[in-house]
Design a protein around this motif. Structure first.
Motif, PDB file in Angstrom:
ATOM      1  N   GLY A  44       0.775  -1.229   0.000  1.00 55.88           N
ATOM      2  CA  GLY A  44       0.000   0.000   0.000  1.00 55.88           C
ATOM      3  C   GLY A  44       0.807   1.280   0.000  1.00 55.88           C
ATOM      4  N   GLY A  45       2.110   1.183  -0.235  1.00 51.49           N
ATOM      5  CA  GLY A  45       2.954   2.368  -0.217  1.00 51.49           C
ATOM      6  C   GLY A  45       2.995   3.083  -1.551  1.00 51.49           C
ATOM      7  N   LYS A  46       3.719   4.194  -1.579  1.00 52.28           N
ATOM      8  CA  LYS A  46       3.941   4.975  -2.794  1.00 52.28           C
ATOM      9  C   LYS A  46       5.423   5.351  -2.855  1.00 52.28           C
ATOM     10  N   LEU A  47       5.945   5.489  -4.053  1.00 51.16           N
ATOM     11  CA  LEU A  47       7.337   5.883  -4.246  1.00 51.16           C
ATOM     12  C   LEU A  47       7.455   6.820  -5.444  1.00 51.16           C
ATOM     13  N   THR A  48       8.369   7.767  -5.346  1.00 54.42           N
ATOM     14  CA  THR A  48       8.787   8.573  -6.487  1.00 54.42           C
ATOM     15  C   THR A  48      10.187   8.120  -6.871  1.00 54.42           C
ATOM     16  N   ILE A  49      10.348   7.714  -8.118  1.00 51.02           N
ATOM     17  CA  ILE A  49      11.606   7.107  -8.562  1.00 51.02           C
ATOM     18  C   ILE A  49      12.145   7.882  -9.755  1.00 51.02           C
ATOM     19  N   GLY A  50      13.412   8.277  -9.677  1.00 47.54           N
ATOM     20  CA  GLY A  50      14.082   8.954 -10.772  1.00 47.54           C
ATOM     21  C   GLY A  50      14.691   7.959 -11.737  1.00 47.54           C
ATOM     22  N   ILE A  51      14.414   8.135 -13.015  1.00 43.95           N
ATOM     23  CA  ILE A  51      14.967   7.280 -14.066  1.00 43.95           C
ATOM     24  C   ILE A  51      15.419   8.150 -15.229  1.00 43.95           C
ATOM     25  N   SER A  52      16.230   7.579 -16.094  1.00 38.22           N
ATOM     26  CA  SER A  52      16.587   8.262 -17.338  1.00 38.22           C
ATOM     27  C   SER A  52      15.412   8.193 -18.297  1.00 38.22           C
ATOM     28  N   TYR A  53      15.241   9.226 -19.084  1.00 43.71           N
ATOM     29  CA  TYR A  53      14.163   9.266 -20.058  1.00 43.71           C
ATOM     30  C   TYR A  53      14.660   9.080 -21.488  1.00 43.71           C
ATOM     31  N   ASP A  54      15.983   9.109 -21.709  1.00 41.58           N
ATOM     32  CA  ASP A  54      16.484   9.107 -23.088  1.00 41.58           C
ATOM     33  C   ASP A  54      17.583   8.077 -23.302  1.00 41.58           C
ATOM     34  N   GLU A  55      17.487   6.933 -22.617  1.00 42.38           N
ATOM     35  CA  GLU A  55      18.451   5.853 -22.807  1.00 42.38           C
ATOM     36  C   GLU A  55      17.694   4.619 -23.303  1.00 42.38           C
ATOM     37  N   PRO A  56      17.568   4.437 -24.612  1.00 44.41           N
ATOM     38  CA  PRO A  56      16.800   3.305 -25.144  1.00 44.41           C
ATOM     39  C   PRO A  56      17.296   1.972 -24.595  1.00 44.41           C
ATOM     40  N   GLY A  57      16.364   1.117 -24.180  1.00 36.91           N
ATOM     41  CA  GLY A  57      16.715  -0.189 -23.659  1.00 36.91           C
ATOM     42  C   GLY A  57      17.133  -0.181 -22.215  1.00 36.91           C
ATOM     43  N   VAL A  58      17.352   0.991 -21.645  1.00 34.44           N
ATOM     44  CA  VAL A  58      17.799   1.093 -20.254  1.00 34.44           C
ATOM     45  C   VAL A  58      16.783   1.894 -19.441  1.00 34.44           C
ATOM     46  N   GLY A  59      16.579   3.156 -19.822  1.00 32.46           N
ATOM     47  CA  GLY A  59      15.551   3.989 -19.214  1.00 32.46           C
ATOM     48  C   GLY A  59      15.024   4.921 -20.275  1.00 32.46           C
ATOM     49  N   ALA A  80       8.533  -5.150  -4.401  1.00 27.59           N
ATOM     50  CA  ALA A  80       9.046  -5.875  -3.245  1.00 27.59           C
ATOM     51  C   ALA A  80       8.960  -5.044  -1.967  1.00 27.59           C
ATOM     52  N   LEU A  81       8.895  -3.724  -2.125  1.00 24.72           N
ATOM     53  CA  LEU A  81       8.736  -2.829  -0.986  1.00 24.72           C
ATOM     54  C   LEU A  81       7.264  -2.541  -0.679  1.00 24.72           C
ATOM     55  N   GLY A  82       6.350  -3.155  -1.429  1.00 23.91           N
ATOM     56  CA  GLY A  82       4.930  -2.988  -1.181  1.00 23.91           C
ATOM     57  C   GLY A  82       4.263  -1.913  -2.006  1.00 23.91           C
ATOM     58  N   VAL A  83       4.909  -1.471  -3.083  1.00 23.66           N
ATOM     59  CA  VAL A  83       4.380  -0.391  -3.916  1.00 23.66           C
ATOM     60  C   VAL A  83       3.969  -0.968  -5.272  1.00 23.66           C
ATOM     61  N   ASP A  84       2.671  -0.948  -5.564  1.00 23.13           N
ATOM     62  CA  ASP A  84       2.200  -1.419  -6.873  1.00 23.13           C
ATOM     63  C   ASP A  84       2.709  -0.490  -7.967  1.00 23.13           C
ATOM     64  N   ASP A  85       2.791  -1.021  -9.184  1.00 30.38           N
ATOM     65  CA  ASP A  85       3.366  -0.209 -10.262  1.00 30.38           C
ATOM     66  C   ASP A  85       2.555   1.053 -10.549  1.00 30.38           C
ATOM     67  N   ASP A  86       1.232   1.028 -10.272  1.00 25.80           N
ATOM     68  CA  ASP A  86       0.460   2.244 -10.520  1.00 25.80           C
ATOM     69  C   ASP A  86       0.563   3.258  -9.381  1.00 25.80           C
ATOM     70  N   ASP A  87       1.326   2.910  -8.342  1.00 25.91           N
ATOM     71  CA  ASP A  87       1.601   3.850  -7.256  1.00 25.91           C
ATOM     72  C   ASP A  87       3.029   4.389  -7.305  1.00 25.91           C
ATOM     73  N   ILE A  88       3.704   4.149  -8.438  1.00 30.03           N
ATOM     74  CA  ILE A  88       5.029   4.722  -8.673  1.00 30.03           C
ATOM     75  C   ILE A  88       4.862   6.017  -9.458  1.00 30.03           C
ATOM     76  N   THR A  89       5.495   7.076  -8.988  1.00 27.90           N
ATOM     77  CA  THR A  89       5.590   8.316  -9.757  1.00 27.90           C
ATOM     78  C   THR A  89       6.989   8.386 -10.342  1.00 27.90           C
ATOM     79  N   TRP A  90       7.077   8.462 -11.664  1.00 26.37           N
ATOM     80  CA  TRP A  90       8.371   8.516 -12.337  1.00 26.37           C
ATOM     81  C   TRP A  90       8.767   9.973 -12.559  1.00 26.37           C
ATOM     82  N   VAL A  91      10.017  10.297 -12.285  1.00 19.49           N
ATOM     83  CA  VAL A  91      10.538  11.635 -12.562  1.00 19.49           C
ATOM     84  C   VAL A  91      11.833  11.504 -13.349  1.00 19.49           C
ATOM     85  N   ARG A  92      12.111  12.513 -14.144  1.00 18.31           N
ATOM     86  CA  ARG A  92      13.318  12.497 -14.970  1.00 18.31           C
ATOM     87  C   ARG A  92      14.550  12.724 -14.100  1.00 18.31           C
ATOM     88  N   ALA A  93      15.549  11.872 -14.273  1.00 15.72           N
ATOM     89  CA  ALA A  93      16.795  11.985 -13.518  1.00 15.72           C
ATOM     90  C   ALA A  93      17.953  12.124 -14.496  1.00 15.72           C
TER      91      ALA A  93
END
Length: 284
Positions: A44-59, A80-93
């Motif tokens: 039932g948790g939520k997470l904000t996760i930074g990922i690359s937006y312009d690395e094909p095949g990686v992020g 694994a930390l209890g956060v469903d994929d629709d409770d992830i907020t993606w931000v550009r890193a």
């Protein structure tokens, strides 16, 4: 923000031309599994996760879809930390912003080809490593003179601000190579195609993604002479040892249940890339 499109047990992005290898058929390497919760995690948790937006095949971000090995890794860890994929907020890193995202609280985790270094450990903590890449060179396909870093004398090399790749060039090739830096790898690749730079340097995994993208295929190639080891970690806010321990436990499960190799095979297995053995999480 929209949840990522997950790729569970399907043959995904093909990264051709990695290290000069040819195409190979996608193999049956199993599926990215739904993970068990790690000790101390609650659903039932939520997470904000930074990922690359312009690395094909990686992020990579395409509209509302997010794909690549780092995205799969981040999604597995979050679940694994209890956060469903629709409770992830993606931000550009972007590389220069990764520490700031964590220290300012704009992201809980950063999973963005984030090399573990002593300098970065002064500002953030790391879980992992979860992958070991090697710094390499991307050049125009018809270039026969550049065969490695020793052949870059008087050349213009492009990398991204705030990366270990840029630091390595500055430290080892002062006065010998002109280094041009941009905020993103995509800008370096366009400069290479336009003849403004002679080569792009970063990790082989990232470079191969560009070489195999439809709009670049047949125009670029990876030299295949890796000259550093880059241990990828998951960035965590400094001092949050409890979260580091949980992420390390998730990464161990990710590797042990076969999901790590399945995610890699989906992203790079079709290129002929020789998948490495996994590193040992908890040794960052």
């Amino acid at each position: 923000m929209a949840a990522p499109t997950l790729r569970r047990g399907t043959c995904g992005v093909v990264l051709a031309a990695l290290l000069g290898t040819g195409l190979a058929a996608c193999g049956d390497s199993g599926e990215i599994k739904k993970p068990d919760l790690v000790e101390g995690a609650e659903a039932g948790g939520k997470l904000t996760i930074g990922i690359s937006y312009d690395e094909p095949g990686v992020g990579f971000k395409d509209g509302d879809d997010y794909s690549g090995f780092d995205v799969d890794t981040a999604t597995y860890v979050a679940e694994a930390l209890g956060v469903d994929d629709d409770d992830i907020t993606w931000v550009r890193a972007d590389p220069a912003d990764r520490e700031e995202l964590l220290t300012s609280g704009q992201a809980d985790l950063v999973v963005a080809t984030y090399s573990i270094t002593d300098e970065r450990k002064q500002q953030v903590d790391f879980a992992g490593p979860y992958f070991v890449a090697h710094q390499d060179l991307l050049i125009r396909r018809n270039d026969t003179e550049i065969t490695g870093p020793k052949t870059l004398h008087d050349r213009v090399l492009c990398s991204v601000t705030g990366t270990t790749s840029s630091e390595y060039v500055r430290e080892h090739y002062k006065g010998d190579i002109t280094l041009k830096e941009y905020p993103r790898y995509s800008a370096c690749v366009e400069a290479l195609l336009d003849g403004k730079v002679d080569a792009v340097t970063t990790d082989d995994l990232i470079l191969a993604g560009y070489a195999s993208e439809d709009r670049y295929r047949g125009k670029l190639k990876v030299v295949g002479d890796g000259f550093t080891d880059e241990r990828y970690g998951i960035g965590v806010r400094k001092g949050d040892t409890a979260l580091v321990a949980k992420v390390d436990a998730a990464l161990k499960q990710y590797i042990d249940d076969g999901s790590w190799r399945a995610a890699l095979d989906e992203s790079v297995g079709g290129s002929g890339y020789d998948l490495p053995d996994p590193p040992t999480p908890g040794t960052a």
